[in-house]
Design an enzyme around this catalytic site. Structure first.
Site, mmCIF file in Angstrom:
data_model
loop_
_atom_site.group_PDB
_atom_site.id
_atom_site.type_symbol
_atom_site.label_atom_id
_atom_site.label_comp_id
_atom_site.label_asym_id
_atom_site.label_seq_id
_atom_site.Cartn_x
_atom_site.Cartn_y
_atom_site.Cartn_z
ATOM 1 C CB ILE A 91 -7.234 6.521 3.278
ATOM 2 C CG1 ILE A 91 -5.749 6.766 2.956
ATOM 3 C CG2 ILE A 91 -8.099 6.878 2.077
ATOM 4 C CD1 ILE A 91 -5.177 5.854 1.883
ATOM 5 C CG ASN A 113 -7.866 -4.675 14.033
ATOM 6 O OD1 ASN A 113 -7.429 -3.580 13.679
ATOM 7 N ND2 ASN A 113 -7.323 -5.823 13.660
ATOM 8 C CG ASN A 171 -1.370 1.218 11.274
ATOM 9 O OD1 ASN A 171 -0.631 1.771 12.090
ATOM 10 N ND2 ASN A 171 -1.196 1.330 9.974
ATOM 11 C CE LYS A 212 -0.830 2.595 6.474
ATOM 12 N NZ LYS A 212 -1.277 3.951 6.302
ATOM 13 C CB SER A 266 -2.014 -0.015 -3.733
ATOM 14 O OG SER A 266 -0.737 0.494 -3.968
ATOM 15 C CB ALA A 267 -0.292 2.894 -7.953
ATOM 16 C CE1 TYR A 309 -0.565 -2.641 1.019
ATOM 17 C CE2 TYR A 309 1.042 -1.912 -0.603
ATOM 18 C CZ TYR A 309 -0.155 -1.736 0.050
ATOM 19 O OH TYR A 309 -0.945 -0.670 -0.264
ATOM 20 C CE LYS A 332 -4.066 -2.817 -0.276
ATOM 21 N NZ LYS A 332 -5.297 -2.576 0.467
ATOM 22 C CG PHE A 377 -1.180 6.683 -8.436
ATOM 23 C CD1 PHE A 377 -2.388 6.094 -8.835
ATOM 24 C CD2 PHE A 377 -0.057 6.399 -9.182
ATOM 25 C CE1 PHE A 377 -2.463 5.247 -9.944
ATOM 26 C CE2 PHE A 377 -0.116 5.559 -10.297
ATOM 27 C CZ PHE A 377 -1.309 4.998 -10.667
ATOM 28 C CG ASN A 378 2.954 7.750 -3.849
ATOM 29 O OD1 ASN A 378 2.697 7.149 -4.882
ATOM 30 N ND2 ASN A 378 4.035 7.488 -3.141
ATOM 31 C CG ASN A 401 4.616 5.763 3.178
ATOM 32 O OD1 ASN A 401 3.878 5.234 4.008
ATOM 33 N ND2 ASN A 401 4.956 5.164 2.067
#
Ligand code: UFG
Length: 337
Positions: free
Chosen positions: A12, A32, A35, A84, A124-125, A149, A153, A178-179, A199
């Site tokens: 994102i 860093n 990921n 995440k 996050s939702a 996780y 948040k 959301f997703n 996911n």
């Protein structure tokens, strides 16, 4: 505006960096590479013609962060950096609390030290926990999260709210995603998970190119039209635009402000599978498995507040996202190198 983007080479983050450049902002990236891949920087340059300043630092490293602030003097921060993976957070809770909280605390202390008063936070939702009803409104209760996780948040949202109460010049915009699915239409930027995807969309895309045999659908006995779980899937390009829109909320009244970023529409697992097959002319073999622990039946956003206050609305469709995810997977069968 000069904006520090932590985690700016991630799925994102990188799309948001592009959106910021196209809107005339100057992003500075701190990442860093835990990921993400350094190759993303070159791809941002290919797509935008701009190579943003990049600092390979850990945001919890206050000395490195202070050096960055000294040099760059950002006016605002968009904070993506964090772990995440829901499942991993259950087996490694301390690592998740340490990393996600320490990065945010270091960032807030450094912002205070350098007089930077604007932060947009990638939430996050998941902070809504198990929904009592849908759609989910920003005023719905936060907390009662189902994994570490999600709790990080929720805790960070609370930290930002408390900091805004204590420092009247601070503004925090909390974005509850959301997703996110889809990829940049060029196929140069997209989701590049390590190992087996957790996911749904990256898993479908890997089945589509033959990298995995079949999709495992987690439950078809939910109280939904076809029995599979329903989510609010938002195209990552739309999500990135949501951050540009959110910068508007930094003007005017100070304090903490919360916005959902979704489409307001729910799509089931089977609907997504069929949309993917139709958009790309491929077959996705699947098997039905037991429900995945911690999953909820239905989850989608109320998107009224983001529209009312930011003039923001997601534009792209599920079909766009299916096409772009497949295109990215085809062009990067082994991820971004
Ligand atoms: N699913 C499958 N098979 C898979 C993967 C997922 O059937 O291989 C199903 C899930 O059961 C669920 C749906 O697809 O019904 C979506 O699952 P994802 O794992 O893609 O997404 P989640 O809704 O579980 O989680 C996402 C983010 C989290 C975030 C949460 C907030 O990944 O980071 O939304 O609601 F916390």
């Amino acid at each position: 505006m000069k904006i520090l983007v932590t985690g700016g080479l991630g799925f994102i983050g990188s799309e948001t960096v592009l959106a910021l450049i196209s809107s005339g902002h100057t992003p500075v990236i701190a990442d860093n590479l835990y990921n993400s891949k350094i190759g993303v920087l070159g791809r941002i340059e290919t797509l935008s013609g701009v190579r943003p300043a990049f600092y390979r630092i850990d945001v919890s490293d206050k000395k490195a962060l202070a050096d960055l602030f000294e040099k760059e003097r950002p006016e605002a921060v968009i904070h993506f950096a964090g772990y995440k993976a829901v499942g991993e957070s259950v087996s490694k809770p301390i690592m998740y609390y340490r990393n996600n909280l320490m990065t945010t605390l270091s960032l807030l202390e450094t912002m205070e030290e350098f007089g930077c008063e604007n932060i947009v936070f990638s939430s996050s939702a998941t902070v809504y926990g198990t929904p009592k009803r849908v759609p989910l409104y920003e005023t719905d209760k936060r907390g009662e999260t189902t994994n570490p996780y999600g709790e990080t948040k929720s805790m960070i949202e609370r930290i930002l709210e408390d900091a805004c109460k204590a420092f009247s010049s601070l503004t925090a915009v909390i974005l509850r995603y959301f997703n996110p699915i889809g990829a940049h239409p060029s196929g140069l930027l997209g989701e590049d998970p390590r190992g087996i995807p957790n996911n749904l969309m990256p898993y479908i895309a890997q089945v589509a190119i033959g990298k995995r045999d079949k999709l495992h659908i987690f439950g078809n006995d939910y109280d939904t039209a076809d029995g599979t779980g329903v989510r609010d899937y938002i195209h990552v390009v739309d999500l990135a635009e949501g951050h540009v829109a959110a910068l508007k909320a930094l003007d005017g009244k100070k304090g903490a402000k919360v916005f959902n970023l979704g489409t307001g529409r729910g799509t089931s697992v089977l609907e997504l599978v069929h949309a993917f097959e139709k958009a790309n002319g491929v077959k996705i073999p699947y098997v039905i498995e037991d429900r995945r622990p911690g999953d909820v039946a239905v989850n989608y956003a109320s998107v009224e507040k983001a529209y009312r206050e930011l003039g923001y609305k997601a534009r792209l469709t599920i079909e766009d996202a299916c096409r772009d995810s497949y295109n990215f997977q085809l062009k990067n069968p082994d991820g971004i190198i």
